[in-house]
Scaffold this motif. Structure first.
Motif, PDB file in Angstrom:
ATOM      1  N   ASP A  70       0.815  -1.216   0.000  1.00  0.00           N
ATOM      2  CA  ASP A  70       0.000   0.000   0.000  1.00  0.00           C
ATOM      3  C   ASP A  70       0.848   1.265   0.000  1.00  0.00           C
ATOM      4  O   ASP A  70       0.308   2.372  -0.072  1.00  0.00           O
ATOM      5  CB  ASP A  70      -0.959   0.011   1.193  1.00  0.00           C
ATOM      6  N   LEU A  71       2.182   1.123   0.076  1.00  0.00           N
ATOM      7  CA  LEU A  71       3.061   2.288   0.036  1.00  0.00           C
ATOM      8  C   LEU A  71       3.736   2.466  -1.316  1.00  0.00           C
ATOM      9  O   LEU A  71       4.454   3.445  -1.526  1.00  0.00           O
ATOM     10  CB  LEU A  71       4.154   2.176   1.119  1.00  0.00           C
ATOM     11  N   LEU A  72       3.543   1.535  -2.252  1.00  0.00           N
ATOM     12  CA  LEU A  72       4.210   1.634  -3.548  1.00  0.00           C
ATOM     13  C   LEU A  72       3.699   2.838  -4.335  1.00  0.00           C
ATOM     14  O   LEU A  72       4.476   3.593  -4.908  1.00  0.00           O
ATOM     15  CB  LEU A  72       3.988   0.357  -4.356  1.00  0.00           C
ATOM     16  N   GLU A  73       2.391   2.980  -4.401  1.00  0.00           N
ATOM     17  CA  GLU A  73       1.750   4.121  -5.055  1.00  0.00           C
ATOM     18  C   GLU A  73       2.195   4.290  -6.508  1.00  0.00           C
ATOM     19  O   GLU A  73       2.330   5.402  -7.014  1.00  0.00           O
ATOM     20  CB  GLU A  73       1.988   5.408  -4.249  1.00  0.00           C
ATOM     21  N   ARG A  74       2.441   3.165  -7.180  1.00  0.00           N
ATOM     22  CA  ARG A  74       2.758   3.191  -8.609  1.00  0.00           C
ATOM     23  C   ARG A  74       1.458   3.177  -9.422  1.00  0.00           C
ATOM     24  O   ARG A  74       0.539   2.429  -9.098  1.00  0.00           O
ATOM     25  CB  ARG A  74       3.603   1.967  -8.984  1.00  0.00           C
ATOM     26  N   PRO A  75       1.381   3.951 -10.489  1.00  0.00           N
ATOM     27  CA  PRO A  75       0.161   3.943 -11.329  1.00  0.00           C
ATOM     28  C   PRO A  75       0.146   2.737 -12.266  1.00  0.00           C
ATOM     29  O   PRO A  75       0.053   2.877 -13.495  1.00  0.00           O
ATOM     30  CB  PRO A  75       0.272   5.269 -12.091  1.00  0.00           C
ATOM     31  N   ALA A  76       0.225   1.544 -11.689  1.00  0.00           N
ATOM     32  CA  ALA A  76       0.377   0.326 -12.491  1.00  0.00           C
ATOM     33  C   ALA A  76      -0.839   0.062 -13.366  1.00  0.00           C
ATOM     34  O   ALA A  76      -0.701  -0.323 -14.533  1.00  0.00           O
ATOM     35  CB  ALA A  76       0.643  -0.864 -11.564  1.00  0.00           C
ATOM     36  N   ALA A  77      -2.042   0.234 -12.824  1.00  0.00           N
ATOM     37  CA  ALA A  77      -3.249  -0.030 -13.613  1.00  0.00           C
ATOM     38  C   ALA A  77      -3.368   0.949 -14.782  1.00  0.00           C
ATOM     39  O   ALA A  77      -3.724   0.554 -15.908  1.00  0.00           O
ATOM     40  CB  ALA A  77      -4.477   0.058 -12.712  1.00  0.00           C
ATOM     41  N   TRP A  78      -3.069   2.212 -14.537  1.00  0.00           N
ATOM     42  CA  TRP A  78      -3.114   3.205 -15.619  1.00  0.00           C
ATOM     43  C   TRP A  78      -2.069   2.875 -16.678  1.00  0.00           C
ATOM     44  O   TRP A  78      -2.308   3.061 -17.876  1.00  0.00           O
ATOM     45  CB  TRP A  78      -2.880   4.608 -15.066  1.00  0.00           C
ATOM     46  N   HIS A  79      -0.898   2.398 -16.236  1.00  0.00           N
ATOM     47  CA  HIS A  79       0.157   2.075 -17.192  1.00  0.00           C
ATOM     48  C   HIS A  79      -0.247   0.885 -18.068  1.00  0.00           C
ATOM     49  O   HIS A  79       0.023   0.880 -19.285  1.00  0.00           O
ATOM     50  CB  HIS A  79       1.452   1.766 -16.443  1.00  0.00           C
ATOM     51  N   ALA A  80      -0.876  -0.121 -17.448  1.00  0.00           N
ATOM     52  CA  ALA A  80      -1.358  -1.269 -18.231  1.00  0.00           C
ATOM     53  C   ALA A  80      -2.405  -0.818 -19.251  1.00  0.00           C
ATOM     54  O   ALA A  80      -2.407  -1.274 -20.408  1.00  0.00           O
ATOM     55  CB  ALA A  80      -1.927  -2.341 -17.304  1.00  0.00           C
ATOM     56  N   LEU A  81      -3.309   0.082 -18.835  1.00  0.00           N
ATOM     57  CA  LEU A  81      -4.310   0.618 -19.767  1.00  0.00           C
ATOM     58  C   LEU A  81      -3.640   1.373 -20.905  1.00  0.00           C
ATOM     59  O   LEU A  81      -4.041   1.254 -22.081  1.00  0.00           O
ATOM     60  CB  LEU A  81      -5.273   1.544 -19.006  1.00  0.00           C
ATOM     61  N   TYR A  82      -2.614   2.136 -20.589  1.00  0.00           N
ATOM     62  CA  TYR A  82      -1.849   2.871 -21.604  1.00  0.00           C
ATOM     63  C   TYR A  82      -1.225   1.913 -22.622  1.00  0.00           C
ATOM     64  O   TYR A  82      -1.291   2.147 -23.836  1.00  0.00           O
ATOM     65  CB  TYR A  82      -0.788   3.705 -20.897  1.00  0.00           C
ATOM     66  N   LEU A  83      -0.650   0.805 -22.145  1.00  0.00           N
ATOM     67  CA  LEU A  83      -0.026  -0.157 -23.057  1.00  0.00           C
ATOM     68  C   LEU A  83      -1.065  -0.851 -23.933  1.00  0.00           C
ATOM     69  O   LEU A  83      -0.831  -1.086 -25.126  1.00  0.00           O
ATOM     70  CB  LEU A  83       0.773  -1.189 -22.259  1.00  0.00           C
ATOM     71  N   VAL A  84      -2.206  -1.199 -23.343  1.00  0.00           N
ATOM     72  CA  VAL A  84      -3.280  -1.819 -24.128  1.00  0.00           C
ATOM     73  C   VAL A  84      -3.734  -0.873 -25.237  1.00  0.00           C
ATOM     74  O   VAL A  84      -3.869  -1.263 -26.411  1.00  0.00           O
ATOM     75  CB  VAL A  84      -4.468  -2.193 -23.223  1.00  0.00           C
ATOM     76  N   GLY A  85      -3.995   0.389 -24.880  1.00  0.00           N
ATOM     77  CA  GLY A  85      -4.414   1.370 -25.880  1.00  0.00           C
ATOM     78  C   GLY A  85      -3.368   1.575 -26.955  1.00  0.00           C
ATOM     79  O   GLY A  85      -3.693   1.670 -28.149  1.00  0.00           O
ATOM     80  N   LEU A  86      -2.083   1.616 -26.550  1.00  0.00           N
ATOM     81  CA  LEU A  86      -1.010   1.835 -27.518  1.00  0.00           C
ATOM     82  C   LEU A  86      -0.875   0.653 -28.476  1.00  0.00           C
ATOM     83  O   LEU A  86      -0.657   0.836 -29.680  1.00  0.00           O
ATOM     84  CB  LEU A  86       0.297   2.081 -26.772  1.00  0.00           C
ATOM     85  N   CYS A  87      -1.007  -0.564 -27.953  1.00  0.00           N
ATOM     86  CA  CYS A  87      -0.954  -1.756 -28.821  1.00  0.00           C
ATOM     87  C   CYS A  87      -2.077  -1.721 -29.855  1.00  0.00           C
ATOM     88  O   CYS A  87      -1.852  -1.978 -31.053  1.00  0.00           O
ATOM     89  CB  CYS A  87      -1.058  -3.030 -27.981  1.00  0.00           C
ATOM     90  N   LEU A  88      -3.298  -1.420 -29.415  1.00  0.00           N
ATOM     91  CA  LEU A  88      -4.433  -1.348 -30.336  1.00  0.00           C
ATOM     92  C   LEU A  88      -4.239  -0.230 -31.359  1.00  0.00           C
ATOM     93  O   LEU A  88      -4.542  -0.408 -32.552  1.00  0.00           O
ATOM     94  CB  LEU A  88      -5.724  -1.117 -29.556  1.00  0.00           C
TER      95      LEU A  88
END
Length: 514
Positions: free
Chosen positions: A223-241
């Motif tokens: 709970d201290l990582l605070e990385r935008p991992a989900a947003w980054h995965a969404l970004y990669l999915v959108g970029l691939c498409l």
């Protein structure tokens, strides 16, 4: 006179529609097989499997932190993706290199369908990467010493990276009909990854790359990582498409559906960019500040034997391992130290974020011992040294300032109960030596051993444990006194005296005075 009746010719249409998509899938299977059989793909696949096997079988990985393991799965897929990009780019340009493009004009598979087939040919490589990522993480999660929680979004980055590089190779072949474009781009990408791209996830620009792996000297609670991992995965999915749709568009398929997919995927990519634009916080946040300066507010405490063990929730199951070390060290101590009630508290320094490399300050609280978030390997004797220093001096701050013969007692308490004490001595010293002076590591500030103290400790570790333990318990008061010299400690514990020159040098440095 005869009349000839003419019947208009009737166009005979096929009873079944053209199976153009079946041809696309057949071509995709063929290209996937070709991509799989090239030497570079086979080599990187073998290398990847060997790397995963090494990661999951090494001893120092017996106590994995899963929120670190999920990020560790992201490095090797970059190499796989680069090889896939080169392979699929050459496959798309094969007809151009062999001057067979004109023959494709008579086929039912239009250029844009062939582009789709090449995009689909990347899927087996993506699935292979996903299997390797899954095996690596699952193996770590099934280990008895595993703690923490992995992130599905972090685990998805590896396969998405391979897919992104693959579809980019297809697009590059459609835009630049040269076999040299992909190798040149590969060199530029490697240069960018190694020298240009910021390694810190605190900069929003670093999140525009496919992989952002941050690491520091210690693991953080999830709970201290605070990385935008989900947003980054969404970004990669959108970029691939987006890249795949643009490749189809430039191949001649300019229908409203394709344009809508291009627009929608671009919007999805921009949403991901906006969501991840904050990056990882570069420093302290309220949660990190609380975990650093007031860990007791977020920790749970358990009792094992005489002592209390306080840990972050994800590490609660590891307190039993800490208790084994504490009990082993205390069983060798004499006087009141043998029955002292210690408080072992897990501490981290999250002030400067994930990539911090700051030492934790030693505690001044009586009977409190610090333990970190890492365990196994060298961390065990380091923790044992911290426990021993508190038993001898009363608190960690005083233990870190020891510069006299008490260091012999501290080190024997820390290592005397080990199954392989000489290896533990080597592991706990900064220079991995068992002779001469050295720095002794601990979860907080380090301690120092002189050459003569090292000699005495080595001699003690060679003796039967019960023999030394009896002398330590019997002479505990004198052994833990600041006034006792190193030569006297050797005499009390039955270790032969050093030669005169060494004894004189030791006596000159036996005091804490400057």
């Amino acid at each position: 006179m005869s009349t000839v009746l003419e019947t208009p010719a009737r166009v005979v249409e096929p009873t079944h529609p053209a199976r153009s998509w079946a041809a696309v899938f057949a071509l995709a299977r063929f290209e996937a097989r070709e991509l799989r059989m090239i030497a570079s793909s086979l080599g990187v696949a073998v290398l990847y499997v060997a790397w995963v096997v090494r990661q999951v079988t090494q001893r120092q990985g017996d106590y994995p932190v899963l929120q670190d393991v999920d990020r560790d799965t992201q490095g090797m897929p970059v190499l796989v993706g680069l090889v896939v990009m080169l392979g699929v780019n050459r496959a798309v340009l094969r007809s151009h290199r062999r001057d067979t493009d004109r023959h494709f004009d008579v086929l039912v598979v239009e250029p844009w369908r062939r582009t789709v087939a090449h995009v689909l040919s990347v899927v087996p490589a993506v699935l292979f990467t996903a299997v390797c990522v899954g095996v690596q993480f699952t193996w770590a999660a099934l280990k008895p010493g595993a703690v923490g929680h992995g992130s599905p979004a972090e685990l998805a980055v590896g396969p998405l990276t391979v897919l992104l590089f693959g579809v980019f190779g297809v697009l590059l072949a459609r835009l630049v009909r040269s076999v040299f474009a992909a190798p040149v781009l590969l060199v530029l990408l490697l240069f960018a990854l190694l020298f240009v791209a910021s390694p810190s996830g605190t900069a929003w620009t670093s999140w525009l790359g496919p992989v952002v792996t941050e690491s520091g000297s210690s693991s953080f609670p999830s709970d201290l990582l605070e990385r935008p991992a989900a947003w980054h995965a969404l970004y990669l999915v959108g970029l691939c498409l987006f890249v795949a749709a643009v490749a189809v568009l430039v191949s001649g398929r300019r229908t409203a559906v394709v344009k809508a997919v291009v627009a929608g995927s671009l919007a999805l990519t921009l949403v991901g960019v906006a969501g991840q634009s904050g990056g990882t916080p570069p420093g302290s946040t309220p949660a990190r500040d609380r975990a650093t300066n007031a860990p007791e507010k977020v920790q749970s405490c358990l009792k094992h034997g005489r002592s209390t063990y306080c840990a972050f929730p994800e590490w609660a199951g590891r307190t039993a391992h800490w208790a084994e070390v504490v009990d082993r060290v205390q069983d060798l101590a004499g006087g009141s130290a043998g029955g002292e009630r210690l408080t072992v508290r897990q501490r981290i320094d999250a002030t400067y974020g994930l990539e911090t490399d700051t030492l934790i300050s030693p505690s001044t609280a009586p009977g409190q011992v610090t333990v970190g978030t890492a365990w196994g390997g060298n961390r065990v004797p380091e923790f044992a040294a911290a426990v021993a220093s508190v038993l001898v001096t009363g608190n960690e701050k005083a233990g870190s300032e020891v510069c006299d013969a008490r260091m012999v007692t501290i080190m024997w308490l820390a290592l005397g109960g080990e199954s392989d004490p000489m290896t533990a001595l080597r592991n706990v010293r900064l220079d991995d030596s068992v002779s001469g002076s050295a720095i002794v590591l601990s979860p907080t500030e380090s301690m120092s051993m002189s050459a003569e103290q090292t000699r005495i400790v080595v001699e003690l570790l060679k003796k039967p444990r019960y023999d030394v333990a009896g002398k330590v318990k019997a002479k505990w008061t004198e052994l833990t006194s600041q006034k006792t010299s190193t030569a006297r400690v050797a005499e009390l514990l039955g270790v032969p005296a050093a030669d005169k020159s060494a004894a004189k040098a030791e006596a000159d440095g036996d005091s804490c005075e400057e």
